[in-house]
Scaffold this motif. Structure first.
Motif, PDB file in Angstrom:
ATOM      1  N   PRO A  61     -17.751 -15.289  60.763  1.00 35.79           N
ATOM      2  CA  PRO A  61     -18.735 -15.799  60.337  1.00 35.79           C
ATOM      3  C   PRO A  61     -18.577 -16.212  58.883  1.00 35.79           C
ATOM      4  CG  PRO A  61     -19.083 -13.619  60.585  1.00 35.79           C
ATOM      5  CD  PRO A  61     -17.714 -13.662  60.958  1.00 35.79           C
ATOM      6  N   GLU A  62     -19.436 -17.220  58.475  1.00 36.64           N
ATOM      7  CA  GLU A  62     -19.148 -17.865  57.060  1.00 36.64           C
ATOM      8  C   GLU A  62     -19.196 -16.758  55.872  1.00 36.64           C
ATOM      9  OE1 GLU A  62     -21.079 -21.226  54.328  1.00 36.64           O
ATOM     10  OE2 GLU A  62     -21.142 -21.444  56.662  1.00 36.64           O
ATOM     11  N   GLU A  63     -20.087 -16.010  56.056  1.00 36.91           N
ATOM     12  CA  GLU A  63     -20.195 -14.675  55.161  1.00 36.91           C
ATOM     13  C   GLU A  63     -19.139 -13.713  55.213  1.00 36.91           C
ATOM     14  OE1 GLU A  63     -22.579 -13.609  58.999  1.00 36.91           O
ATOM     15  OE2 GLU A  63     -22.389 -15.236  57.704  1.00 36.91           O
ATOM     16  N   ALA A  64     -18.280 -13.835  56.101  1.00 37.18           N
ATOM     17  CA  ALA A  64     -17.258 -12.818  56.058  1.00 37.18           C
ATOM     18  C   ALA A  64     -15.823 -13.409  55.481  1.00 37.18           C
ATOM     19  CB  ALA A  64     -17.031 -12.557  57.528  1.00 37.18           C
ATOM     20  N   VAL A  65     -15.908 -14.559  55.028  1.00 33.86           N
ATOM     21  CA  VAL A  65     -14.503 -15.322  54.758  1.00 33.86           C
ATOM     22  C   VAL A  65     -14.877 -15.442  52.995  1.00 33.86           C
ATOM     23  CG1 VAL A  65     -13.708 -15.988  56.752  1.00 33.86           C
ATOM     24  CG2 VAL A  65     -15.273 -17.414  55.334  1.00 33.86           C
ATOM     25  N   PRO A  66     -13.661 -15.542  52.125  1.00 35.97           N
ATOM     26  CA  PRO A  66     -12.384 -15.210  52.734  1.00 35.97           C
ATOM     27  C   PRO A  66     -12.045 -13.960  52.896  1.00 35.97           C
ATOM     28  CG  PRO A  66     -12.686 -15.909  50.348  1.00 35.97           C
ATOM     29  CD  PRO A  66     -13.814 -16.033  50.931  1.00 35.97           C
ATOM     30  N   ILE A  67     -11.001 -13.476  53.621  1.00 33.50           N
ATOM     31  CA  ILE A  67     -10.646 -11.969  53.920  1.00 33.50           C
ATOM     32  C   ILE A  67      -9.112 -11.906  53.474  1.00 33.50           C
ATOM     33  CG2 ILE A  67     -12.238 -12.186  55.974  1.00 33.50           C
ATOM     34  CD1 ILE A  67      -8.658 -12.127  56.779  1.00 33.50           C
ATOM     35  N   PRO A  68      -9.072 -10.443  53.034  1.00 31.24           N
ATOM     36  CA  PRO A  68      -7.702 -10.179  52.318  1.00 31.24           C
ATOM     37  C   PRO A  68      -6.590 -10.131  53.725  1.00 31.24           C
ATOM     38  CG  PRO A  68      -9.187  -8.202  52.499  1.00 31.24           C
ATOM     39  CD  PRO A  68     -10.060  -9.315  52.867  1.00 31.24           C
ATOM     40  N   TYR A  69      -5.467 -10.265  53.202  1.00 28.14           N
ATOM     41  CA  TYR A  69      -4.278 -10.302  54.115  1.00 28.14           C
ATOM     42  C   TYR A  69      -4.334  -8.893  55.079  1.00 28.14           C
ATOM     43  CZ  TYR A  69      -2.258 -14.082  51.673  1.00 28.14           C
ATOM     44  OH  TYR A  69      -2.024 -15.281  50.883  1.00 28.14           O
ATOM     45  N   GLN A  70      -4.511  -7.861  54.510  1.00 19.13           N
ATOM     46  CA  GLN A  70      -4.564  -6.601  55.011  1.00 19.13           C
ATOM     47  C   GLN A  70      -5.793  -6.688  56.222  1.00 19.13           C
ATOM     48  OE1 GLN A  70      -2.479  -3.975  54.863  1.00 19.13           O
ATOM     49  NE2 GLN A  70      -3.286  -3.219  56.639  1.00 19.13           N
ATOM     50  N   GLN A  71      -6.839  -7.248  56.017  1.00 19.97           N
ATOM     51  CA  GLN A  71      -7.920  -7.306  57.092  1.00 19.97           C
ATOM     52  C   GLN A  71      -7.246  -8.093  58.308  1.00 19.97           C
ATOM     53  OE1 GLN A  71     -11.678  -8.577  55.708  1.00 19.97           O
ATOM     54  NE2 GLN A  71     -12.500  -8.699  57.870  1.00 19.97           N
ATOM     55  N   ALA A  72      -6.688  -9.283  57.941  1.00 16.24           N
ATOM     56  CA  ALA A  72      -5.983 -10.072  58.966  1.00 16.24           C
ATOM     57  C   ALA A  72      -5.006  -9.437  59.834  1.00 16.24           C
ATOM     58  CB  ALA A  72      -5.489 -11.278  58.349  1.00 16.24           C
ATOM     59  N   ALA A  73      -4.169  -8.451  59.102  1.00 14.04           N
ATOM     60  CA  ALA A  73      -3.270  -7.640  59.810  1.00 14.04           C
ATOM     61  C   ALA A  73      -3.635  -6.814  60.781  1.00 14.04           C
ATOM     62  CB  ALA A  73      -2.504  -7.192  58.646  1.00 14.04           C
ATOM     63  N   GLU A  74      -4.860  -6.042  60.322  1.00 14.71           N
ATOM     64  CA  GLU A  74      -5.610  -4.986  61.161  1.00 14.71           C
ATOM     65  C   GLU A  74      -6.315  -5.862  62.391  1.00 14.71           C
ATOM     66  OE1 GLU A  74      -8.117  -3.418  58.328  1.00 14.71           O
ATOM     67  OE2 GLU A  74      -6.433  -2.203  57.461  1.00 14.71           O
ATOM     68  N   ALA A  75      -6.796  -6.896  62.085  1.00 11.61           N
ATOM     69  CA  ALA A  75      -7.297  -7.741  63.188  1.00 11.61           C
ATOM     70  C   ALA A  75      -6.296  -8.147  64.249  1.00 11.61           C
ATOM     71  CB  ALA A  75      -8.197  -8.848  62.688  1.00 11.61           C
ATOM     72  N   LEU A  76      -5.096  -8.254  63.842  1.00  2.08           N
ATOM     73  CA  LEU A  76      -4.057  -8.663  64.768  1.00  2.08           C
ATOM     74  C   LEU A  76      -3.427  -7.407  65.385  1.00  2.08           C
ATOM     75  CD1 LEU A  76      -2.390 -11.331  62.669  1.00  2.08           C
ATOM     76  CD2 LEU A  76      -3.580 -11.742  64.822  1.00  2.08           C
ATOM     77  N   GLY A  77      -3.887  -6.268  64.998  1.00  5.83           N
ATOM     78  CA  GLY A  77      -3.245  -5.176  65.726  1.00  5.83           C
ATOM     79  C   GLY A  77      -1.660  -4.878  65.102  1.00  5.83           C
ATOM     80  N   LEU A  78      -1.503  -5.304  64.018  1.00  2.63           N
ATOM     81  CA  LEU A  78      -0.256  -5.245  63.233  1.00  2.63           C
ATOM     82  C   LEU A  78       0.046  -3.643  62.631  1.00  2.63           C
ATOM     83  CD1 LEU A  78       0.673  -8.733  61.457  1.00  2.63           C
ATOM     84  CD2 LEU A  78       1.103  -7.792  63.899  1.00  2.63           C
ATOM     85  N   THR A  79       1.346  -3.368  63.023  1.00  2.00           N
ATOM     86  CA  THR A  79       1.498  -1.836  62.390  1.00  2.00           C
ATOM     87  C   THR A  79       2.828  -1.985  61.463  1.00  2.00           C
ATOM     88  OG1 THR A  79       2.453  -1.314  64.251  1.00  2.00           O
ATOM     89  CG2 THR A  79       0.311  -0.528  64.344  1.00  2.00           C
ATOM     90  N   PRO A  80       2.828  -1.038  60.631  1.00  2.00           N
ATOM     91  CA  PRO A  80       3.976  -1.142  59.573  1.00  2.00           C
ATOM     92  C   PRO A  80       5.257  -1.110  60.497  1.00  2.00           C
ATOM     93  CG  PRO A  80       2.342   0.083  58.636  1.00  2.00           C
ATOM     94  CD  PRO A  80       1.818  -0.244  60.033  1.00  2.00           C
ATOM     95  N   PRO A  81       6.250  -1.658  59.917  1.00  2.00           N
ATOM     96  CA  PRO A  81       6.393  -2.241  58.730  1.00  2.00           C
ATOM     97  C   PRO A  81       6.302  -3.715  58.779  1.00  2.00           C
ATOM     98  CG  PRO A  81       8.787  -1.795  59.643  1.00  2.00           C
ATOM     99  CD  PRO A  81       7.727  -1.338  60.706  1.00  2.00           C
ATOM    100  N   ARG A  82       6.142  -4.164  57.417  1.00  2.00           N
ATOM    101  CA  ARG A  82       5.964  -5.642  57.414  1.00  2.00           C
ATOM    102  C   ARG A  82       5.045  -6.381  57.788  1.00  2.00           C
ATOM    103  NH1 ARG A  82       9.619  -6.905  60.711  1.00  2.00           N
ATOM    104  NH2 ARG A  82       9.399  -9.227  60.410  1.00  2.00           N
ATOM    105  N   THR A  83       3.919  -5.803  57.727  1.00  4.04           N
ATOM    106  CA  THR A  83       2.435  -6.274  58.177  1.00  4.04           C
ATOM    107  C   THR A  83       1.919  -7.483  57.473  1.00  4.04           C
ATOM    108  OG1 THR A  83       1.053  -4.702  57.145  1.00  4.04           O
ATOM    109  CG2 THR A  83       1.717  -4.234  59.498  1.00  4.04           C
ATOM    110  N   ILE A  84       1.750  -7.266  56.045  1.00  5.63           N
ATOM    111  CA  ILE A  84       1.693  -8.609  55.414  1.00  5.63           C
ATOM    112  C   ILE A  84       2.544  -9.737  55.510  1.00  5.63           C
ATOM    113  CG2 ILE A  84       0.994  -9.161  53.113  1.00  5.63           C
ATOM    114  CD1 ILE A  84      -1.083  -7.278  54.487  1.00  5.63           C
ATOM    115  N   GLN A  85       3.779  -9.349  55.373  1.00  5.01           N
ATOM    116  CA  GLN A  85       4.545 -10.305  55.693  1.00  5.01           C
ATOM    117  C   GLN A  85       4.557 -10.975  56.942  1.00  5.01           C
ATOM    118  OE1 GLN A  85       8.815  -9.058  55.888  1.00  5.01           O
ATOM    119  NE2 GLN A  85       9.811 -11.113  55.505  1.00  5.01           N
ATOM    120  N   ARG A  86       4.460 -10.330  57.971  1.00  2.56           N
ATOM    121  CA  ARG A  86       4.324 -11.081  59.459  1.00  2.56           C
ATOM    122  C   ARG A  86       2.813 -12.099  59.328  1.00  2.56           C
ATOM    123  NH1 ARG A  86       4.597  -5.552  62.105  1.00  2.56           N
ATOM    124  NH2 ARG A  86       3.866  -6.539  64.063  1.00  2.56           N
TER     125      ARG A  86
END
Length: 114
Positions: A21-46
């Motif tokens: 939703p418009e009110e939810a953006v912009p979002i931080p990289y970490q939130q994107a990583a979590e939404a994609l289900g990424l786990t360390p290492p290199r989550t932000i890099q991915r």
């Protein structure tokens, strides 16, 4: 979102960003990583690599860069790599003093096309 291999991160990220939703953006990289289900290492890099792929696709297609919706948690701008690639792709001017204004315009274009 489901956890799958690295090859489908960019399309999954595009789908997720487009649905926010418009009110939810912009979002931080970490939130994107979590939404994609990424786990360390290199989550932000991915996430960054997936965003770069989206930037290339969007510029090639003449669209606003949806990657502008993702910013650093230490402010309201993307990380330096976003700006470097935007310059490389010819979307932003080379002068770093103009980058923030170019980013704000790009973000406005993304929001206008949502």
């Amino acid at each position: 979102m489901r956890v799958t291999d690295e090859n489908d991160l960019a399309p999954r990220l595009r789908e997720w960003l487009a649905g926010l939703p418009e009110e939810a953006v912009p979002i931080p990289y970490q939130q994107a990583a979590e939404a994609l289900g990424l786990t360390p290492p290199r989550t932000i890099q991915r996430v960054a690599l997936a965003l770069e792929a989206l930037m290339r696709e969007d510029v090639a297609a003449g669209r606003p860069m949806i990657a502008a919706l993702v910013v650093s948690r230490r402010g309201d701008l993307p990380r330096q790599g976003f700006f470097e690639l935007a310059v490389e792709l010819g979307r932003f001017p080379a002068d770093p003093a103009l980058h923030e204004a170019a980013y704000r315009q790009e973000l406005a274009r993304v929001m206008a096309e949502r």
